[in-house]
Design a protein around this motif. Structure first.
Motif, PDB file in Angstrom:
ATOM      1  N   LEU A  47     -50.457 -10.531 -30.126  1.00  0.00           N
ATOM      2  CA  LEU A  47     -51.091  -9.356 -29.540  1.00  0.00           C
ATOM      3  C   LEU A  47     -52.604  -9.387 -29.733  1.00  0.00           C
ATOM      4  CD1 LEU A  47     -48.478  -6.923 -31.081  1.00  0.00           C
ATOM      5  CD2 LEU A  47     -48.659  -7.464 -28.653  1.00  0.00           C
ATOM      6  N   TRP A  49     -56.040  -6.829 -29.179  1.00  0.00           N
ATOM      7  CA  TRP A  49     -56.581  -5.503 -28.865  1.00  0.00           C
ATOM      8  C   TRP A  49     -57.813  -5.634 -27.991  1.00  0.00           C
ATOM      9  CZ3 TRP A  49     -61.347  -3.522 -30.961  1.00  0.00           C
ATOM     10  CH2 TRP A  49     -61.573  -2.160 -30.698  1.00  0.00           C
ATOM     11  N   PRO A  63     -65.371  -7.062 -29.500  1.00  0.00           N
ATOM     12  CA  PRO A  63     -66.615  -7.779 -29.199  1.00  0.00           C
ATOM     13  C   PRO A  63     -66.408  -9.078 -28.432  1.00  0.00           C
ATOM     14  CG  PRO A  63     -66.642  -6.972 -31.441  1.00  0.00           C
ATOM     15  CD  PRO A  63     -65.260  -6.728 -30.919  1.00  0.00           C
ATOM     16  N   PRO A 110     -52.313   4.178 -35.933  1.00  0.00           N
ATOM     17  CA  PRO A 110     -52.222   3.112 -34.924  1.00  0.00           C
ATOM     18  C   PRO A 110     -51.473   3.579 -33.680  1.00  0.00           C
ATOM     19  CG  PRO A 110     -50.607   2.759 -36.645  1.00  0.00           C
ATOM     20  CD  PRO A 110     -51.457   3.916 -37.098  1.00  0.00           C
ATOM     21  N   PHE A 111     -51.510   2.771 -32.644  1.00  0.00           N
ATOM     22  CA  PHE A 111     -50.815   3.083 -31.407  1.00  0.00           C
ATOM     23  C   PHE A 111     -49.337   3.377 -31.703  1.00  0.00           C
ATOM     24  CE2 PHE A 111     -54.308   2.370 -28.817  1.00  0.00           C
ATOM     25  CZ  PHE A 111     -54.858   1.107 -28.962  1.00  0.00           C
ATOM     26  N   TRP A 114     -46.320   3.243 -26.368  1.00  0.00           N
ATOM     27  CA  TRP A 114     -46.768   2.123 -25.556  1.00  0.00           C
ATOM     28  C   TRP A 114     -46.104   2.197 -24.175  1.00  0.00           C
ATOM     29  CZ3 TRP A 114     -49.076  -2.666 -27.727  1.00  0.00           C
ATOM     30  CH2 TRP A 114     -49.421  -2.536 -29.083  1.00  0.00           C
TER      31      TRP A 114
ATOM     32  N   TYR B  33     -55.443   1.998 -43.059  1.00  0.00           N
ATOM     33  CA  TYR B  33     -55.521   1.445 -41.707  1.00  0.00           C
ATOM     34  C   TYR B  33     -54.756   0.132 -41.568  1.00  0.00           C
ATOM     35  CZ  TYR B  33     -59.171   4.950 -41.303  1.00  0.00           C
ATOM     36  OH  TYR B  33     -59.862   6.133 -41.303  1.00  0.00           O
ATOM     37  N   ALA B  35     -50.805  -1.481 -40.573  1.00  0.00           N
ATOM     38  CA  ALA B  35     -49.537  -1.125 -39.933  1.00  0.00           C
ATOM     39  C   ALA B  35     -48.664  -2.350 -39.696  1.00  0.00           C
ATOM     40  CB  ALA B  35     -49.817  -0.436 -38.592  1.00  0.00           C
ATOM     41  N   TYR B  37     -45.541  -3.619 -36.833  1.00  0.00           N
ATOM     42  CA  TYR B  37     -44.819  -3.387 -35.588  1.00  0.00           C
ATOM     43  C   TYR B  37     -43.628  -4.338 -35.500  1.00  0.00           C
ATOM     44  CZ  TYR B  37     -48.679  -0.640 -33.601  1.00  0.00           C
ATOM     45  OH  TYR B  37     -49.631   0.323 -33.348  1.00  0.00           O
ATOM     46  N   PRO B  45     -44.247  -3.416 -28.289  1.00  0.00           N
ATOM     47  CA  PRO B  45     -44.159  -3.252 -29.743  1.00  0.00           C
ATOM     48  C   PRO B  45     -43.749  -1.828 -30.107  1.00  0.00           C
ATOM     49  CG  PRO B  45     -46.156  -4.417 -29.134  1.00  0.00           C
ATOM     50  CD  PRO B  45     -45.564  -3.883 -27.869  1.00  0.00           C
ATOM     51  N   LEU B  47     -43.890   0.855 -33.341  1.00  0.00           N
ATOM     52  CA  LEU B  47     -44.531   1.103 -34.634  1.00  0.00           C
ATOM     53  C   LEU B  47     -43.479   1.376 -35.705  1.00  0.00           C
ATOM     54  CD1 LEU B  47     -47.163   1.584 -36.256  1.00  0.00           C
ATOM     55  CD2 LEU B  47     -47.012   3.997 -35.568  1.00  0.00           C
ATOM     56  N   TYR B  50     -47.235   2.727 -40.851  1.00  0.00           N
ATOM     57  CA  TYR B  50     -48.683   2.932 -40.759  1.00  0.00           C
ATOM     58  C   TYR B  50     -49.173   3.371 -42.125  1.00  0.00           C
ATOM     59  CZ  TYR B  50     -47.638   7.930 -40.566  1.00  0.00           C
ATOM     60  OH  TYR B  50     -47.182   9.189 -40.857  1.00  0.00           O
ATOM     61  N   TYR B  88     -45.141  -7.897 -36.391  1.00  0.00           N
ATOM     62  CA  TYR B  88     -46.584  -8.123 -36.409  1.00  0.00           C
ATOM     63  C   TYR B  88     -47.238  -7.158 -37.391  1.00  0.00           C
ATOM     64  CZ  TYR B  88     -46.014 -10.712 -32.041  1.00  0.00           C
ATOM     65  OH  TYR B  88     -45.637 -11.629 -31.084  1.00  0.00           O
ATOM     66  N   TYR B  92     -56.370  -1.632 -38.332  1.00  0.00           N
ATOM     67  CA  TYR B  92     -57.084  -0.829 -37.351  1.00  0.00           C
ATOM     68  C   TYR B  92     -58.213  -0.052 -38.018  1.00  0.00           C
ATOM     69  CZ  TYR B  92     -53.507   2.418 -39.150  1.00  0.00           C
ATOM     70  OH  TYR B  92     -52.671   3.152 -39.958  1.00  0.00           O
ATOM     71  N   SER B  95     -63.443  -2.964 -36.673  1.00  0.00           N
ATOM     72  CA  SER B  95     -63.489  -3.517 -35.331  1.00  0.00           C
ATOM     73  C   SER B  95     -63.968  -4.968 -35.352  1.00  0.00           C
ATOM     74  CB  SER B  95     -64.450  -2.676 -34.472  1.00  0.00           C
ATOM     75  OG  SER B  95     -64.433  -3.102 -33.126  1.00  0.00           O
ATOM     76  N   PRO B  96     -63.285  -5.858 -34.623  1.00  0.00           N
ATOM     77  CA  PRO B  96     -62.160  -5.570 -33.737  1.00  0.00           C
ATOM     78  C   PRO B  96     -60.852  -5.390 -34.491  1.00  0.00           C
ATOM     79  CG  PRO B  96     -62.556  -7.921 -33.765  1.00  0.00           C
ATOM     80  CD  PRO B  96     -63.644  -7.296 -34.595  1.00  0.00           C
ATOM     81  N   TRP B  97     -60.042  -4.438 -34.002  1.00  0.00           N
ATOM     82  CA  TRP B  97     -58.700  -4.311 -34.556  1.00  0.00           C
ATOM     83  C   TRP B  97     -57.969  -5.623 -34.295  1.00  0.00           C
ATOM     84  CZ3 TRP B  97     -56.920   1.145 -32.511  1.00  0.00           C
ATOM     85  CH2 TRP B  97     -57.802   2.116 -33.013  1.00  0.00           C
ATOM     86  N   PHE B  99     -54.334  -8.263 -35.038  1.00  0.00           N
ATOM     87  CA  PHE B  99     -52.912  -8.405 -35.335  1.00  0.00           C
ATOM     88  C   PHE B  99     -52.673  -9.764 -35.990  1.00  0.00           C
ATOM     89  CE2 PHE B  99     -51.136  -4.839 -32.917  1.00  0.00           C
ATOM     90  CZ  PHE B  99     -52.153  -4.551 -32.023  1.00  0.00           C
TER      91      PHE B  99
END
Lengths: 124, 108
Positions: A47, A49, A63, A110-111, A114, B33, B35, B37, B45, B47, B50, B88, B92, B95-97, B99
């Motif tokens: 995955l 993001w 970025p 987190p998400f 989905w 932060y 998690a 999945y 995915p 969750l 978390y 996974y 989070y 940045s960047p988040w 996995f």
């Protein structure tokens, strides 16, 4: 029950712009309690993001993709969208839209919801 | 960028056994932060965990998360047939988040 549904072309030519829309039902995209984002998964891989957008319109991009990515919200349609420019075969993936909880303190979770994902293939 | 490395890549176990999945971060990650999945073929995915150790809504208590700093663990106390899937880890907070590359739990 919140539902997210991705839509857009399944085939995009190299060097063109990939455009996807996520339609939200069962909830309001303008809510200050959530943020929205995009994640992709190349076939057989992990995955990645893309970025997130908050109810204020503030965005946070990966970025590595930032120069090519735009995420925006259309509150009138309860939708948010992804645009990825100058695509190559490496952008072939299943693209997911997702929602995550946001707290007034700025803390995020987190998400948690989905979409089912949509496969976009980049090929001439 | 915080790189998350999961191990083992594949875990072969029988139903009823205990599964332990590890995730190591290249830099310290706040437990707030972090998690986990679960993903099954052809599905989005889901969750599980978390905040490193809080179960998401509807997740059975056989799933538990632990860890801090750069080392985190997902434990499935007794594998049910529906638990054979990919897992996974995810941070989070920075940045960047990112996995982890994923770990497969397969039926032995």
């Amino acid at each position: 029950q919140l539902q997210l549904q991705e839509s857009g072309p399944g085939l995009v030519k190299p060097s063109e712009t990939l455009s996807l829309t996520c339609t939200v039902s069962g909830g309001y995209i303008s809510s200050s309690n959530y943020y929205w984002g995009w994640v992709r998964q190349p076939p057989g891989k992990g995955l990645e993001w893309f970025g997130s957008i908050y109810y204020s319109g503030t965005t946070n991009y990966n970025p590595s993709l930032k120069s090519r990515v735009t995420i925006s919200v259309d509150t009138s349609k309860n939708q948010f969208s992804l645009k990825l420019s100058s695509v190559t075969a490496a952008d072939t993936a299943v693209y997911y839209c997702a929602r995550g909880p946001l707290y007034s303190s700025g803390w995020v979770e987190p998400f948690d919801y989905w979409g089912q994902g949509t496969l976009v293939t980049v090929s001439s | 960028e915080i790189v998350l490395t999961q191990s083992p890549g594949t875990l072969s176990l029988s139903p009823g056994e205990r599964a332990t999945l590890s995730c190591r971060a290249s830099q310290r990650v706040s437990t707030t932060y972090f998690a986990w999945y679960q993903q099954k073929p052809g599905q989005a995915p889901r969750l599980l965990i978390y905040g490193a150790s809080s179960r998401a809504t509807g997740i059975p208590d056989r799933f538990s998360g632990s860890g801090s700093g750069t080392d985190f663990t997902l434990t499935i106390s007794r594998l049910e047939p529906e638990d054979f899937a990919f897992y996974y880890c995810h941070q989070y907070g920075s940045s960047p988040w990112t996995f982890g590359q994923g770990a497969r739990v397969e039926i032995k």
